[in-house]
Write a protein that holds these residues in place. Structure first.
Motif, PDB file in Angstrom:
ATOM      1  N   ASP A   1       0.831  -1.201   0.000  1.00 37.35           N
ATOM      2  CA  ASP A   1       0.000   0.000   0.000  1.00 37.35           C
ATOM      3  C   ASP A   1       0.861   1.244   0.000  1.00 37.35           C
ATOM      4  O   ASP A   1       2.014   1.235   0.426  1.00 37.35           O
ATOM      5  N   ALA A   2       0.282   2.329  -0.523  1.00 43.33           N
ATOM      6  CA  ALA A   2       1.057   3.536  -0.803  1.00 43.33           C
ATOM      7  C   ALA A   2       0.710   4.691   0.125  1.00 43.33           C
ATOM      8  O   ALA A   2       1.038   5.829  -0.172  1.00 43.33           O
ATOM      9  N   GLN A   3       0.073   4.407   1.245  1.00 46.08           N
ATOM     10  CA  GLN A   3      -0.291   5.483   2.151  1.00 46.08           C
ATOM     11  C   GLN A   3       0.290   5.242   3.536  1.00 46.08           C
ATOM     12  O   GLN A   3       0.534   4.109   3.942  1.00 46.08           O
TER      13      GLN A   3
ATOM     14  N   HIS B   1       7.461   3.308  -3.275  1.00 43.26           N
ATOM     15  CA  HIS B   1       8.305   3.334  -4.458  1.00 43.26           C
ATOM     16  C   HIS B   1       8.305   1.949  -5.080  1.00 43.26           C
ATOM     17  O   HIS B   1       8.397   0.935  -4.374  1.00 43.26           O
ATOM     18  N   THR B   2       8.184   1.885  -6.384  1.00 44.21           N
ATOM     19  CA  THR B   2       8.381   0.624  -7.096  1.00 44.21           C
ATOM     20  C   THR B   2       9.837   0.549  -7.524  1.00 44.21           C
ATOM     21  O   THR B   2      10.416   1.537  -7.990  1.00 44.21           O
ATOM     22  N   VAL B   3      10.427  -0.626  -7.341  1.00 42.01           N
ATOM     23  CA  VAL B   3      11.861  -0.812  -7.561  1.00 42.01           C
ATOM     24  C   VAL B   3      12.066  -1.910  -8.593  1.00 42.01           C
ATOM     25  O   VAL B   3      11.416  -2.957  -8.538  1.00 42.01           O
ATOM     26  N   THR B   4      12.970  -1.677  -9.528  1.00 39.82           N
ATOM     27  CA  THR B   4      13.333  -2.701 -10.503  1.00 39.82           C
ATOM     28  C   THR B   4      14.845  -2.834 -10.548  1.00 39.82           C
ATOM     29  O   THR B   4      15.587  -1.922 -10.158  1.00 39.82           O
ATOM     30  N   GLY B   5      15.315  -3.985 -10.999  1.00 38.39           N
ATOM     31  CA  GLY B   5      16.747  -4.200 -11.091  1.00 38.39           C
ATOM     32  C   GLY B   5      17.074  -5.396 -11.965  1.00 38.39           C
ATOM     33  O   GLY B   5      16.188  -6.118 -12.444  1.00 38.39           O
TER      34      GLY B   5
ATOM     35  N   GLY C   1      10.068  -4.941  -7.084  1.00 37.83           N
ATOM     36  CA  GLY C   1       9.579  -4.900  -5.715  1.00 37.83           C
ATOM     37  C   GLY C   1       8.879  -3.595  -5.395  1.00 37.83           C
ATOM     38  O   GLY C   1       8.790  -2.684  -6.229  1.00 37.83           O
ATOM     39  N   VAL C   2       8.377  -3.528  -4.178  1.00 38.03           N
ATOM     40  CA  VAL C   2       7.739  -2.316  -3.661  1.00 38.03           C
ATOM     41  C   VAL C   2       8.434  -1.938  -2.362  1.00 38.03           C
ATOM     42  O   VAL C   2       8.790  -2.808  -1.560  1.00 38.03           O
TER      43      VAL C   2
ATOM     44  N   THR D   1       8.236   6.766  -7.838  1.00 33.42           N
ATOM     45  CA  THR D   1       7.024   6.885  -7.041  1.00 33.42           C
ATOM     46  C   THR D   1       5.885   6.158  -7.765  1.00 33.42           C
ATOM     47  O   THR D   1       6.055   5.672  -8.883  1.00 33.42           O
ATOM     48  N   GLY D   2       4.721   6.131  -7.122  1.00 33.29           N
ATOM     49  CA  GLY D   2       3.587   5.440  -7.727  1.00 33.29           C
ATOM     50  C   GLY D   2       3.219   5.962  -9.096  1.00 33.29           C
ATOM     51  O   GLY D   2       2.799   5.199  -9.967  1.00 33.29           O
TER      52      GLY D   2
END
Length: 391
Positions: free
Chosen positions: A125-127, A173-177, A162-163, A209-210
């Motif tokens: 969740d983003a809040q 934050h959404t994370v990529t790698g 990931g988040v 960010t979202g």
């Protein structure tokens, strides 16, 4: 969406009254029966599940025809738990929960990656949540399993997604790698037994960010060596960590996963780490200058500038002045701290040259300072990889 549960009417009414403001600010303690606390893990579907920590996702379905996710057991993400793709981040689709005026009161984001043999999903969740990080979860699942045959050592390349949630400021934050896992199937022990070993690293950890706004990159994620079960292809309790700019441990956590495919063509895992919410190495310029400057000579008798008795000209003397100008100073330090706190990149801080004499001799050097924001962050993600051909 919650499976096998329902919200009390009083809570539904309260959520409807919250509108677009932070719903957690007015919500009373939630009845524990709202969330299913039964661990859903099976040999072919691994969940990072811990209801006491808000890791509550217990099932996920991908609708390939409509490109939608259906996620179960997450509070306040809408009655149907449907997530629509909203954007793509470095090739990874990012999904958002549906919201109306009275449903889906807490915005959630999910990432999903897949191959022929594996699927991985992470959600959060983003809040802001006064109880900590809020709700989240991760799942990695496979279709079939067998160990690869051949040379005994293998390299798997793929994607991490990931988040990342903060415990004080909220937001997500959404994370990529880029993921690289290594597998040693034939790893002999001193007592003659043979076990397998797995290790890996995730590099190029980019985050947004979202809504897709870029934030400061994150350090490499190291997956420490762990043994796996030859019969099931599963590995558990592997250590995971990152390092700060000085090489000290920043985030710590664990990872577990499975080998997948009829010939071990894939390997996937879920990862959970936490540590300081933000750490950033800030580089700034420092100028040291020296200049010969003509300054007025003051007549002690009159208190004003002396005058040459012959020419009548004002009298000056040459003195050597020195000074320092820094790109990081008391005027901008608070702004730098605030920038780090929200995860934005500070950038190079050049020193101000205003006021330095034109004839000055200037030396410039770069200095560094590590800024660490208050609070912590939790990141939950998944890795999906495919085996590289033998070489």
């Amino acid at each position: 969406m919650l499976r096998r549960s329902a919200l009390p009417l009083s809570l539904v009414a309260l959520l409807a009254a919250c509108g677009s403001t932070n719903p957690f600010m007015e919500i009373p303690e939630i009845d524990e029966e709202v969330v299913d606390t039964t661990d859903p893990e099976t040999s072919n579907s691994l969940f990072n599940f811990d209801a006491s920590s808000g890791l509550v996702m217990n099932d996920v379905e991908y609708d390939s025809i409509n490109n939608k996710l259906v996620i179960y057991n997450i509070p306040f993400d809408g009655p149907d738990g449907i997530y629509d793709q909203e954007r793509t981040q470095n090739g990874v689709p990012v999904y958002g929960s549906r919201q109306t005026g009275t449903t889906g009161q807490v915005k959630h984001y999910a990432v999903y990656i897949s191959t022929d043999d594996l699927e991985g999903t992470a959600v959060g969740d983003a809040q802001w949540n006064p109880d900590g990080y809020g709700n989240a979860g991760a799942n990695i699942r496979r279709t079939t399993y067998n160990l690869p045959g051949g040379v005994g050592e293998y390299v798997y390349l793929g994607t991490y997604a990931g988040v990342r949630q903060k415990d004080e400021l909220g937001g997500l934050h959404t994370v990529t790698g880029d993921a690289r896992l290594v597998l040693d199937v034939l790893d002999p022990e001193g007592d003659g037994t043979v076990i397998g070993a797995i290790a890996g690293v995730v590099t190029n950890r980019q985050r947004t960010t979202g809504d897709g706004t870029s934030r400061h990159p994150l350090p490499a994620l190291y997956l420490h060596e762990v043994a796996f079960d030859v019969d099931t292809g599963a590995f558990t309790e592997g250590g995971a960590s990152t390092r700060d700019p000085e090489g000290e441990v920043r985030d710590t956590g664990t990872y577990e996963g499975i080998i997948a495919g009829a010939e071990g063509e894939g390997m996937g895992s879920h990862v959970l780490i936490d540590g300081p919410s933000e750490v950033q190495l800030v580089t700034y310029e420092v100028l040291n200058w020296t200049a010969d400057v003509d300054v007025p000579v003051i007549d002690p008798a009159t208190g004003v500038q002396a005058v040459d008795p012959v020419s009548g000209d004002p009298v000056f003397e040459t003195v050597t002045q020195t000074g320092t100008s820094s790109g990081l100073n008391e005027d901008n330090r608070e702004a730098v701290e605030n920038t780090v706190t929200v995860g934005e990149t500070v950038g190079y801080l050049a020193a101000d040259r205003f006021g330095i004499p034109a004839n000055a001799t200037i030396t410039s050097e770069d200095q560094e300072e590590i800024f660490t924001a208050d609070g912590n962050a939790r990141e939950i993600g998944v890795i999906v990889t495919e085996r590289e051909p033998d070489s």
